[in-house]
Design a protein around this motif. Structure first.
Motif, PDB file in Angstrom:
ATOM      1  N   VAL A 114     -22.599  -2.656 -12.543  1.00  0.00           N
ATOM      2  CA  VAL A 114     -21.681  -2.665 -13.679  1.00  0.00           C
ATOM      3  C   VAL A 114     -22.239  -3.516 -14.809  1.00  0.00           C
ATOM      4  O   VAL A 114     -22.095  -3.190 -15.988  1.00  0.00           O
ATOM      5  CB  VAL A 114     -20.298  -3.204 -13.254  1.00  0.00           C
ATOM      6  CG1 VAL A 114     -19.389  -3.421 -14.465  1.00  0.00           C
ATOM      7  CG2 VAL A 114     -19.643  -2.262 -12.256  1.00  0.00           C
ATOM      8  N   VAL A 138     -14.856  -1.053 -11.196  1.00  0.00           N
ATOM      9  CA  VAL A 138     -16.267  -0.755 -10.966  1.00  0.00           C
ATOM     10  C   VAL A 138     -16.609   0.622 -11.517  1.00  0.00           C
ATOM     11  O   VAL A 138     -17.636   0.815 -12.177  1.00  0.00           O
ATOM     12  CB  VAL A 138     -16.594  -0.844  -9.457  1.00  0.00           C
ATOM     13  CG1 VAL A 138     -17.960  -0.225  -9.168  1.00  0.00           C
ATOM     14  CG2 VAL A 138     -16.569  -2.298  -8.992  1.00  0.00           C
ATOM     15  N   TRP A 163     -19.293  -6.536  -8.627  1.00  0.00           N
ATOM     16  CA  TRP A 163     -19.578  -5.856  -9.898  1.00  0.00           C
ATOM     17  C   TRP A 163     -21.071  -5.930 -10.230  1.00  0.00           C
ATOM     18  O   TRP A 163     -21.650  -4.954 -10.702  1.00  0.00           O
ATOM     19  CB  TRP A 163     -18.749  -6.498 -11.026  1.00  0.00           C
ATOM     20  CG  TRP A 163     -17.350  -5.983 -11.111  1.00  0.00           C
ATOM     21  CD1 TRP A 163     -16.570  -5.537 -10.085  1.00  0.00           C
ATOM     22  CD2 TRP A 163     -16.565  -5.846 -12.290  1.00  0.00           C
ATOM     23  NE1 TRP A 163     -15.341  -5.159 -10.552  1.00  0.00           N
ATOM     24  CE2 TRP A 163     -15.304  -5.320 -11.892  1.00  0.00           C
ATOM     25  CE3 TRP A 163     -16.784  -6.127 -13.631  1.00  0.00           C
ATOM     26  CZ2 TRP A 163     -14.278  -5.075 -12.807  1.00  0.00           C
ATOM     27  CZ3 TRP A 163     -15.762  -5.880 -14.543  1.00  0.00           C
ATOM     28  CH2 TRP A 163     -14.525  -5.351 -14.136  1.00  0.00           C
TER      29      TRP A 163
END
Length: 445
Positions: A387, A245, A382
């Motif tokens: 991300v 991450v 994520w």
């Protein structure tokens, strides 16, 4: 526009799966990988799960620097634009992403191919822009070695500019087909581009009217500094690789800063890291699947792959020793993102054997093994952390791993409201919340 859901693409690196030696797996497909029916099944499966796109990787050579490469891993494959054109008649909503190199193609041909695919598919075409870094590719196009890295990206920049101008050389309302007047098109809305640059001289116009999406979606996958600059300037989707991450958030922040510098919003570029999802009922089953795939790779092939990535012959070095000093990036003309990954492995004190196993079995992508909820948890974490905007799904073994994901993980993601359960109308660009580009000739007028 920021989508509130994940974008999911099925990424095909090799015809039998993303694992480099997946063809040796006891349940891998055979020679049907060169048939349309095989890919039709995969495309229909992807569309049944409401995935956003099918992404086909490509090289324009057989990887054969070392003898063992030809014997074990020849990376033979169908030409992707031809393949996706055929698949367009078997699908209705699935995006069709084809890799095509700017190093060994001409802008006019590429503009024409993707404009044609966009018309045939009713607005579902996408071009993954790559610069070819393999010497084997250069040898097929009259060169002794690959083009110098900086020159590849300078050529790619001009290449994309020319292609976009050719797509715009017909304005949206240019076609008349007026039988009474005898005008096929409005001459005021069809333009020569009159491009003369360092690499290309192209008069235009294109002999295909403007694509339904205006411009087919542009995808970019290189993560070198030049690659990220190219993505920030031109790409709609960016295929990234990250292992955590923290790394992913920093990578996204870097891209956003580049976008701001050229006047683009962060929402205009969707970031899709690659992951290898492996469905397993237990840790023991995941380990068994991993070990089976690892057993398929001859040790020499792994060493050859590391040698190819760093362009240093490692065959005479001890396998349990460290990687040697690696080339300096500034003078390296191969794929710099690969070199950067090798340098990261070296900093982690990984041995040549460990690096070889990593590259041959998982490449640079993150392997995510577990049950449907565990895989969904990972993807959600994520996505929520910023991300990414979704994922490129790199299935180690086709069709098996893809079928497992579609049957078990997709319903879990849909239950959480993270992915679509049905397709919206419109072109692929509209489905992904991407703005239709304004025609440069209309804008100037």
């Amino acid at each position: 526009m920021k989508l509130e859901r994940m974008i999911l693409g099925a990424f095909f690196f090799n015809p039998q799966g993303d694992h480099r030696l997946s063809w040796r797996h006891p349940r891998a497909p055979g020679s049907e990988i060169f048939s349309l029916d095989y890919y039709r099944r995969l495309a229909v499966m992807a569309e049944s799960a409401c995935l956003d796109a099918l992404f086909v990787a490509d090289h324009v050579a057989i990887w054969d620097t070392f003898e063992s490469n030809v014997a074990h891993y020849a990376n033979a494959r169908l030409e992707p634009v031809t393949l996706l054109s055929a698949l367009s008649s078997h699908t209705s909503n699935l995006g069709l992403i084809s890799t095509l190199s700017t190093s060994f193609s001409e802008p006019y041909n590429v503009a024409r191919m993707f404009a044609s695919l966009d018309h045939i598919s009713h607005g579902r075409a996408a071009w993954n822009v790559v610069t070819s870094g393999m010497n084997e590719e250069a040898l097929n196009f009259g060169r002794d070695a690959s083009i110098v890295h900086a020159d590849r990206y300078a050529r790619a920049t001009e290449f994309v500019e020319v292609v976009k101008a050719l797509w715009d050389s017909w304005e949206d309302e240019a076609v008349l087909l007026d039988r009474q007047s005898g005008l096929f098109a409005n001459p005021a809305k069809v333009h020569r581009i009159e491009h003369k640059g360092a690499h290309f001289s192209v008069r235009g116009p294109l002999n295909v009217p403007r694509p339904p999406q205006g411009h087919p979606i542009i995808v970019q996958a290189g993560s070198s500094n030049d690659g990220k600059n190219l993505a920030a300037r031109y790409a709609d989707l960016h295929f990234s690789m990250c292992r955590s991450v923290e790394e992913g958030v920093a990578y996204r922040r870097d891209l956003n800063e580049r976008l701001v510098r050229i006047g683009r919003s962060s929402d205009s570029l969707k970031v899709l890291p690659g992951i290898q999802p492996v469905l397993a009922a237990s840790a023991a089953e995941a380990k068994e699947k991993k070990e089976l795939l690892e057993s398929l790779v001859p040790e020499r092939l792994g060493v050859d792959l590391v040698s190819s990535w760093c362009r240093v012959d490692l065959s005479g070095l001890p396998l349990d020793g460290p990687l040697p000093e690696l080339p300096d990036e500034a003078g390296y003309d191969g794929q710099r993102s690969n070199l950067a990954r090798l340098k990261a492995f070296r900093e982690q004190n990984m041995t040549i054997r460990q690096v070889a196993r990593q590259l041959t079995n998982a490449g640079a992508a993150m392997t995510v093994a577990g049950g449907p909820e565990e895989i969904a948890d990972f993807m959600e974490s994520w996505f929520r952390a910023g991300v990414c905007d979704g994922f490129n799904l790199m299935f180690p073994l086709l069709e098996e791993d893809m079928a497992d994901f579609v049957e078990h993980v997709v319903p879990e993601l849909q239950r959480r409201g993270l992915v679509q359960s049905s397709y919206e109308g419109g072109t692929l660009r509209e489905k992904l919340g991407l703005t239709r580009p304004q025609n440069i000739f209309s804008a100037s007028r």
